[in-house]
Design a protein around this motif. Structure first.
Motif, PDB file in Angstrom:
ATOM      1  N   GLY A  87       0.828  -1.194   0.000  1.00 55.74           N
ATOM      2  CA  GLY A  87       0.000   0.000   0.000  1.00 55.74           C
ATOM      3  C   GLY A  87       0.864   1.246   0.000  1.00 55.74           C
ATOM      4  N   ALA A  88       1.436   1.589  -1.161  1.00 59.79           N
ATOM      5  CA  ALA A  88       2.313   2.753  -1.240  1.00 59.79           C
ATOM      6  C   ALA A  88       1.529   4.030  -0.997  1.00 59.79           C
ATOM      7  N   THR A  89       2.142   4.975  -0.304  1.00 63.54           N
ATOM      8  CA  THR A  89       1.462   6.215   0.038  1.00 63.54           C
ATOM      9  C   THR A  89       1.042   6.980  -1.203  1.00 63.54           C
ATOM     10  N   ASN A  90       1.877   6.992  -2.235  1.00 65.63           N
ATOM     11  CA  ASN A  90       1.553   7.748  -3.448  1.00 65.63           C
ATOM     12  C   ASN A  90       0.352   7.187  -4.191  1.00 65.63           C
ATOM     13  N   THR A  91       0.334   5.873  -4.392  1.00 65.16           N
ATOM     14  CA  THR A  91      -0.611   5.274  -5.342  1.00 65.16           C
ATOM     15  C   THR A  91      -1.456   4.139  -4.772  1.00 65.16           C
ATOM     16  N   GLY A  92      -1.102   3.620  -3.603  1.00 62.02           N
ATOM     17  CA  GLY A  92      -1.767   2.429  -3.089  1.00 62.02           C
ATOM     18  C   GLY A  92      -1.205   1.138  -3.631  1.00 62.02           C
ATOM     19  N   ALA A  93      -0.156   1.207  -4.442  1.00 62.63           N
ATOM     20  CA  ALA A  93       0.413   0.003  -5.061  1.00 62.63           C
ATOM     21  C   ALA A  93       0.964  -0.951  -3.997  1.00 62.63           C
ATOM     22  N   VAL A  94       0.831  -2.246  -4.282  1.00 66.84           N
ATOM     23  CA  VAL A  94       1.346  -3.299  -3.401  1.00 66.84           C
ATOM     24  C   VAL A  94       2.449  -4.041  -4.143  1.00 66.84           C
ATOM     25  N   ASP A  95       3.629  -4.087  -3.556  1.00 65.57           N
ATOM     26  CA  ASP A  95       4.728  -4.837  -4.168  1.00 65.57           C
ATOM     27  C   ASP A  95       4.370  -6.324  -4.252  1.00 65.57           C
ATOM     28  N   PRO A  96       4.977  -7.072  -5.198  1.00 61.61           N
ATOM     29  CA  PRO A  96       4.659  -8.501  -5.371  1.00 61.61           C
ATOM     30  C   PRO A  96       5.217  -9.330  -4.215  1.00 61.61           C
ATOM     31  N   LEU A  97       4.458  -9.411  -3.141  1.00 60.79           N
ATOM     32  CA  LEU A  97       4.983  -9.929  -1.879  1.00 60.79           C
ATOM     33  C   LEU A  97       5.372 -11.402  -1.960  1.00 60.79           C
ATOM     34  N   ASN A  98       4.565 -12.213  -2.619  1.00 59.75           N
ATOM     35  CA  ASN A  98       4.914 -13.641  -2.719  1.00 59.75           C
ATOM     36  C   ASN A  98       6.212 -13.839  -3.493  1.00 59.75           C
ATOM     37  N   ASP A  99       6.353 -13.119  -4.600  1.00 58.55           N
ATOM     38  CA  ASP A  99       7.584 -13.238  -5.395  1.00 58.55           C
ATOM     39  C   ASP A  99       8.783 -12.751  -4.594  1.00 58.55           C
ATOM     40  N   ARG A 146     -10.485  -8.796  -1.298  1.00 60.93           N
ATOM     41  CA  ARG A 146      -9.426  -7.808  -1.465  1.00 60.93           C
ATOM     42  C   ARG A 146      -8.084  -8.324  -0.958  1.00 60.93           C
ATOM     43  N   LYS A 147      -8.106  -9.269  -0.035  1.00 63.65           N
ATOM     44  CA  LYS A 147      -6.852  -9.693   0.579  1.00 63.65           C
ATOM     45  C   LYS A 147      -5.940 -10.444  -0.387  1.00 63.65           C
ATOM     46  N   MET A 148      -6.481 -10.858  -1.544  1.00 67.43           N
ATOM     47  CA  MET A 148      -5.631 -11.510  -2.541  1.00 67.43           C
ATOM     48  C   MET A 148      -4.552 -10.557  -3.040  1.00 67.43           C
ATOM     49  N   GLU A 149      -4.831  -9.250  -2.996  1.00 72.16           N
ATOM     50  CA  GLU A 149      -3.829  -8.268  -3.405  1.00 72.16           C
ATOM     51  C   GLU A 149      -2.631  -8.277  -2.460  1.00 72.16           C
ATOM     52  N   LEU A 150      -2.827  -8.840  -1.268  1.00 74.76           N
ATOM     53  CA  LEU A 150      -1.767  -8.890  -0.257  1.00 74.76           C
ATOM     54  C   LEU A 150      -1.160 -10.282  -0.140  1.00 74.76           C
ATOM     55  N   ALA A 151      -1.397 -11.140  -1.104  1.00 72.11           N
ATOM     56  CA  ALA A 151      -0.893 -12.517  -1.024  1.00 72.11           C
ATOM     57  C   ALA A 151       0.608 -12.521  -0.764  1.00 72.11           C
ATOM     58  N   GLY A 152       1.003 -13.253   0.281  1.00 71.91           N
ATOM     59  CA  GLY A 152       2.399 -13.335   0.672  1.00 71.91           C
ATOM     60  C   GLY A 152       2.761 -12.475   1.854  1.00 71.91           C
ATOM     61  N   ILE A 153       1.828 -11.643   2.302  1.00 68.46           N
ATOM     62  CA  ILE A 153       2.150 -10.753   3.420  1.00 68.46           C
ATOM     63  C   ILE A 153       2.420 -11.539   4.698  1.00 68.46           C
ATOM     64  N   ASP A 154       1.835 -12.725   4.812  1.00 71.45           N
ATOM     65  CA  ASP A 154       2.047 -13.572   5.986  1.00 71.45           C
ATOM     66  C   ASP A 154       3.472 -14.113   6.048  1.00 71.45           C
ATOM     67  N   ARG A 155       4.240 -13.976   4.967  1.00 73.15           N
ATOM     68  CA  ARG A 155       5.607 -14.500   4.917  1.00 73.15           C
ATOM     69  C   ARG A 155       6.651 -13.452   5.312  1.00 73.15           C
ATOM     70  N   ALA A 156       6.201 -12.233   5.583  1.00 76.01           N
ATOM     71  CA  ALA A 156       7.133 -11.188   6.005  1.00 76.01           C
ATOM     72  C   ALA A 156       7.790 -11.578   7.326  1.00 76.01           C
ATOM     73  N   HIS A 157       9.074 -11.320   7.449  1.00 73.62           N
ATOM     74  CA  HIS A 157       9.732 -11.523   8.738  1.00 73.62           C
ATOM     75  C   HIS A 157       9.290 -10.456   9.738  1.00 73.62           C
ATOM     76  N   THR A 158       9.174  -9.231   9.248  1.00 78.72           N
ATOM     77  CA  THR A 158       8.662  -8.130  10.074  1.00 78.72           C
ATOM     78  C   THR A 158       7.650  -7.349   9.234  1.00 78.72           C
ATOM     79  N   LEU A 159       6.567  -6.921   9.880  1.00 78.77           N
ATOM     80  CA  LEU A 159       5.460  -6.269   9.184  1.00 78.77           C
ATOM     81  C   LEU A 159       4.930  -5.123  10.037  1.00 78.77           C
TER      82      LEU A 159
END
Length: 491
Positions: free
Chosen positions: A238-250, A278-291
């Motif tokens: 969720g980037a501040t500028n655009t709301g973009a989500v980096d490809p977290l799973n990749d 909507r949470k599919m846009e965040l796929a992979g967020i559960d794999r973050a070491h820190t969030l």
């Protein structure tokens, strides 16, 4: 001691406390019921500004009524209302009344949430609330975390954990990677931690303003060949500028292959995990070491209310645990009862800690997860409506479509003059602030100014959006005539 003045004990009488408390509650209730009637922005006149700056130190006390009146006149009348339904700038906090009352309780009872024996119930509430958040993002049971003031401290804390756990504190030649759309708190946090500027590599974002994995892989390989130590990817959800989500799973896959730490700045975007589709846009967020996750953004809490989640709760103690002889008794009691991780003063930066978890816990208990989910979903729909209104108006070019409750756009002059479009877009926030009916902020994308509408306030109505788009169109047309006329006269 006979005749002791209550003021010398820093006290008010019981009657004074009740009268002051009722008056403040009435003010807040009146405000929460009529936010839309207030001007969104306030112009600060020089006289008021000078009055605030010139007040001498008060040797003698004043009646609380006079001080409260001064607050209304000199402070309340000069602030912008970030919880206003037509405040679309930055990523505002819409707050809620239950959270505000929870803050009153936490402050009124002066609850110290740092050592478990001194605030047992508070520690339990914080652990429970962190457990709820962990469950919502899908992190494992051994995950943990804590509440902090805001995203800046949450990111700083997460990067400190990464430095300690992954590097054992040795920062030599270590490199962190992020997109050029990452929030500046990443670079600032690294600077505070002692990293040199060249130890952060910003990768140019792709056409969707996301961190491109192929370019990132190439940068990592280049740095390894140069003898450097790639160690952390700081992704954005969720980037501040655009709301973009980096490809977290990749990115998580890449971290696993390259033995890197994945830190995710999920400030406001993580809240989308509450909504099923909507949470599919965040796929992979559960794999973050820190969030990081700011509850004062899209979980509708009063500031300050942010969290850091970690995959292994013991990492926090490994990073921040220290000891002091004068706390030995309390520490020993905590170990016997619940373990060290309930002593939150050893889980993060702060020793003296405010009970921030109370407002989140109380709000969720009173309103329920379903209401929170619906309010978040409403933010998505409002942004989509805003995009549609902007397209229909014919005056605007959509730069990034609605995503994560953000849409960006720029003015489209009738003559197609790009430099005039830049000038109008750049001047529009100032014109909106002077008008005070609604406010939106600007940013820069691909080297050109853009406007942003952030629609995460659940009390924003469709009428608010329509009126705001109409106002922006009128103000922009006025700016085009004025700026275009000035150019013609000068040229």
């Amino acid at each position: 001691m006979r005749g002791l003045n209550p003021r010398d004990q820093i006290k008010l009488s019981a009657d004074e406390m009740r009268e002051m408390g009722y008056r403040i509650i009435d003010m807040l209730v009146d405000y929460h019921g009529a936010q839309a009637q207030f001007p969104v922005t306030r112009a600060l006149d020089q006289v008021t500004f000078d009055e605030i700056l010139s007040e001498p130190l008060p040797e003698k006390g004043s009646p609380w009524e006079d001080v409260l009146e001064q607050f209304e006149r000199q402070v309340l009348s000069t602030i912008d209302h970030l919880d206003h339904p037509r405040f679309f700038a930055y990523i505002p906090s819409s707050s809620n009344f239950v959270g505000a009352m929870a803050d009153t309780l936490a402050s009124g009872y002066n609850i110290f949430n740092a050592l478990y024996p001194l605030g047992t119930g508070a520690a339990q509430v914080e652990r429970l609330a962190i457990g709820w958040l962990r469950e919502l993002v899908g992190m494992p049971e051994e995950a943990g975390g804590l509440f902090v003031s805001g995203g800046a401290v949450a990111n700083l804390t997460g990067l400190a954990v990464a430095r300690q756990v992954h590097l054992s504190g040795d920062m030599r030649d270590a490199v962190v990677y992020c997109s050029d759309q990452a929030h500046f708190v990443i670079s600032r946090g690294l600077r505070i931690l002692g990293f040199e500027p060249e130890q952060l590599r910003e990768i140019h974002a792709d056409k969707d303003f996301r961190l491109p994995v192929a370019d990132l892989e190439a940068a990592i390989a280049e740095d390894r060949a140069a003898g450097k130590r790639p160690f952390c990817i700081a992704a954005t959800a969720g980037a501040t500028n655009t709301g973009a989500v980096d490809p977290l799973n990749d990115l998580a896959d890449l971290c696993q292959r390259e033995d890197l730490w994945l830190h995710v700045d999920g400030a406001y975007g993580t809240s989308a995990c509450l909504t099923e589709h909507r949470k599919m846009e965040l796929a992979g967020i559960d794999r973050a070491h820190t969030l990081t996750w700011d509850a004062h953004k899209w979980m509708f809490q009063p500031v300050e209310c942010s969290t850091l989640l970690v995959q292994d709760r013991h990492w926090l103690g490994e990073t921040f645990k220290d000891s002091a002889h004068f706390l030995a008794d309390a520490e020993e009691h905590s170990k016997r009862e619940v373990g060290e991780e309930m002593n939150y003063m050893y889980q993060g930066i702060q020793l003296t800690r405010y009970f921030r978890a109370l407002k989140f816990w109380m709000s969720l208990k009173v309103f329920g997860l379903g209401a929170m989910r619906g309010a978040i979903e409403r933010g998505f729909k409002l942004a989509e409506m805003a995009e549609s209104l902007l397209r229909d108006a014919g005056q605007w070019e959509i730069v990034t479509p609605a995503q994560m409750a953000i849409v960006t756009f720029r003015y489209k002059p009738s003559a197609g003059d790009e430099s005039l479009a830049d000038a109008v877009t750049d001047a529009l926030p100032g014109a909106m602030a002077a008008n005070s009916f609604a406010f939106a902020s600007s940013s820069v994308l691909l080297g050109r100014p853009v406007m942003r509408l952030v629609t995460n306030n659940p009390r924003t109505t469709s009428s608010d959006l329509r009126q705001t788009v109409t106002l922006m169109g009128r103000l922009a047309a006025d700016l085009e005539r004025r700026l275009g006329g000035a150019r013609a006269a000068a040229g």
